[in-house]
Structure formats: structure tokens, C-alpha cells
Design a protein around this motif. Structure first.
Motif, PDB file in Angstrom:
ATOM      1  N   ARG A 118      70.459 -33.021  -5.278  1.00 46.32           N
ATOM      2  CA  ARG A 118      70.633 -32.872  -3.836  1.00 46.32           C
ATOM      3  C   ARG A 118      71.046 -34.208  -3.206  1.00 46.32           C
ATOM      4  NH1 ARG A 118      68.720 -28.734  -0.934  1.00 46.32           N
ATOM      5  NH2 ARG A 118      67.892 -30.064   0.712  1.00 46.32           N
ATOM      6  N   GLU A 172      63.914 -36.678   1.607  1.00 48.37           N
ATOM      7  CA  GLU A 172      64.312 -36.442   0.214  1.00 48.37           C
ATOM      8  C   GLU A 172      65.054 -37.641  -0.356  1.00 48.37           C
ATOM      9  OE1 GLU A 172      66.054 -32.702  -1.074  1.00 48.37           O
ATOM     10  OE2 GLU A 172      65.448 -31.803   0.814  1.00 48.37           O
ATOM     11  N   GLU A 181      62.767 -28.691   0.850  1.00 50.41           N
ATOM     12  CA  GLU A 181      63.910 -27.775   0.883  1.00 50.41           C
ATOM     13  C   GLU A 181      63.563 -26.522   1.671  1.00 50.41           C
ATOM     14  OE1 GLU A 181      66.060 -26.939  -2.754  1.00 50.41           O
ATOM     15  OE2 GLU A 181      65.144 -28.693  -3.697  1.00 50.41           O
TER      16      GLU A 181
END
Length: 239
Positions: free
Chosen positions: A29, A112, A138
Motif C-alpha cells: 500500500r 500507514e 484500511e
């Protein structure tokens, strides 16, 4: 004969093998965010080049032919613009300062990125917990797109992600490495204290996610009852 390159490849393969699916997902990600940032800048370079070409053509059409010198100037201007646009703005590396300033709807994504940068500094059990927190973020991120930042749940999310979590990790990193496995007056080592703190934060984020979802479900149920009363009630009146 095994070369140094072969050993490096083996070490890299072993490292990848040790990464949990959550860690690989988190790193993927972050890579996607970096790629998207670069592609956005590349798009601006293309737009700048098109704008310079159009401006040059219009100048030549309405004023005077730009000639080879004008073409070289236009190309030089485009190269300069491309360099500036590719260098600035740089990818927004997350830090404790940027987390505090980040808009709530973008806070999970920035957290993140920050988690991925902190992972190597933590022991393996805490790394796995950090990966799990990244996965929870998420789920949380879409919920924060429409929530009012002044709501108690939103305030609590910001407090945990921009205050409690960074302070826990940074506090651990400030402990000298040799002392991190020494038992303190609390009966725990700093490694154990970090792990316990991350577990609590992981559980709290999960609980907040459920609470926000429960509020959304209540709103959905209320809207459903409203629609049922409005339209079925109207049908009953008409019949």
C-alpha cells in the motif's frame, strides 16, 4: 561456488519469507501511494509540455514565427518545468509532526506510511502488531471520509493515531538498545511494555471501528424505517 551476490539474494529471500502477509500488504500500500504520487507529478509534466506547445503555436500564429531559436527556448522551458514538477512536491513522508496536522480523512493513510517507516526499529512481536494495526486502518479509513471531525469518535481516533501511537513507539525508541530487554520496576521489559501498549491500541482501533459502524447501521435502519413508513404508508392510504 556461492558468491556474495548469491548470499545477498538468499538473505533478501529469507527476509521476504519472514514478512507476514499483513506486513507485505502494508508495504504494498505504501508503494502504491508512492507510485500514485509520482504518476500525478508525471501527469503535470505532460500538461505543462502541452501548454508550452500550445502557447508557442499561438505566438507563432498571431505574432511572429518562433523559428529554431524559439523552439529551443520552448524545449528548454519545458525541461525546466519538468525538473521542477518532478522534484516538487516530494512524497509527503509521515512524521509525528505531519500526523498532528493531517486532515482526519487522510490520517489513516498517513499513519500507514508512518508505521511502515517505523517497522524496522521494533522487535519482531511488535512488528506483527504494527502490521495488524495497519490492516485495521484500511477498514477505518473509509469510515472517516464522511464523519464530522468534531464527533467524539473522530476526536478519539485523532488522539490515538496522532498522539498515543506515535508517543508509544517513539518512547520505546528513546530507550537505549541494551536496556530494552531488561526487566524494569513494573516487572516488564521495555519490549514487553511496547507489545502490551500496541495490543491495547490495536484493540481500541477495532472497537472504534465497530462503534462507528454501529452508528452507521443505526442511521441505515432509521432511514429504512422512514422509507417504509413513507412509501408503504402512502400505498396503504391510496388503497
Amino acid at each position: 561456488m556461492v558468491t556474495d551476490v548469491d548470499r545477498a539474494i538468499e538473505r533478501a529471500g529469507a527476509l521476504i519469507g519472514r514478512l507476514s502477509p499483513q506486513a507485505q500488504r502494508l508495504q504494498q500500500r505504501v508503494r502504491q501511494k508512492r507510485r500514485a504520487h509520482f504518476l500525478k507529478k508525471l501527469g503535470r509534466v505532460v500538461i505543462a509540455g502541452g501548454a508550452i506547445m500550445v502557447a508557442s503555436a499561438l505566438f507563432g500564429l498571431f505574432f511572429a514565427p518562433i523559428g529554431s531559436t524559439g523552439v529551443m527556448l520552448a524545449v528548454g522551458l519545458w525541461i525546466l518545468a519538468a525538473w521542477v514538477l518532478l522534484v516538487y512536491p516530494s512524497f509527503p513522508e509521515a512524521s509525528t509532526e505531519t500526523l498532528v496536522q493531517t486532515d482526519l480523512k487522510y490520517l489513516p493513510a498517513q499513519t500507514e506510511v508512518w508505521l511502515a517507516s517505523q517497522r524496522k526499529a521494533l522487535p519482531a512481536p511488535s512488528q506483527r502488531l504494527l502490521d495488524g494495526i495497519g490492516v485495521r486502518l484500511e477498514t477505518l479509513a473509509p469510515q472517516l471520509q464522511t464523519i464530522d471531525p468534531r464527533e467524539p469518535a473522530a476526536v478519539e481516533v485523532r488522539k490515538i493515531l496522532s498522539d498515543h501511537l506515535p508517543e508509544l513507539v517513539n518512547g520505546y525508541k528513546r530507550v537505549p538498545e541494551p536496556m530494552r530487554r531488561e526487566r524494569q520496576s513494573t516487572g516488564q521489559t521495555p519490549d514487553q511494555q511496547l507489545e502490551a501498549g500496541l495490543k491495547l491500541i490495536d484493540e481500541e482501533i477495532g472497537e472504534m471501528t465497530r462503534n462507528i459502524a454501529a452508528g452507521d447501521l443505526d442511521k441505515l435502519a432509521t432511514q429504512g424505517k422512514f422509507l417504509e413508513l413513507k412509501y408503504r404508508g402512502m400505498d396503504g392510504v391510496e388503497s
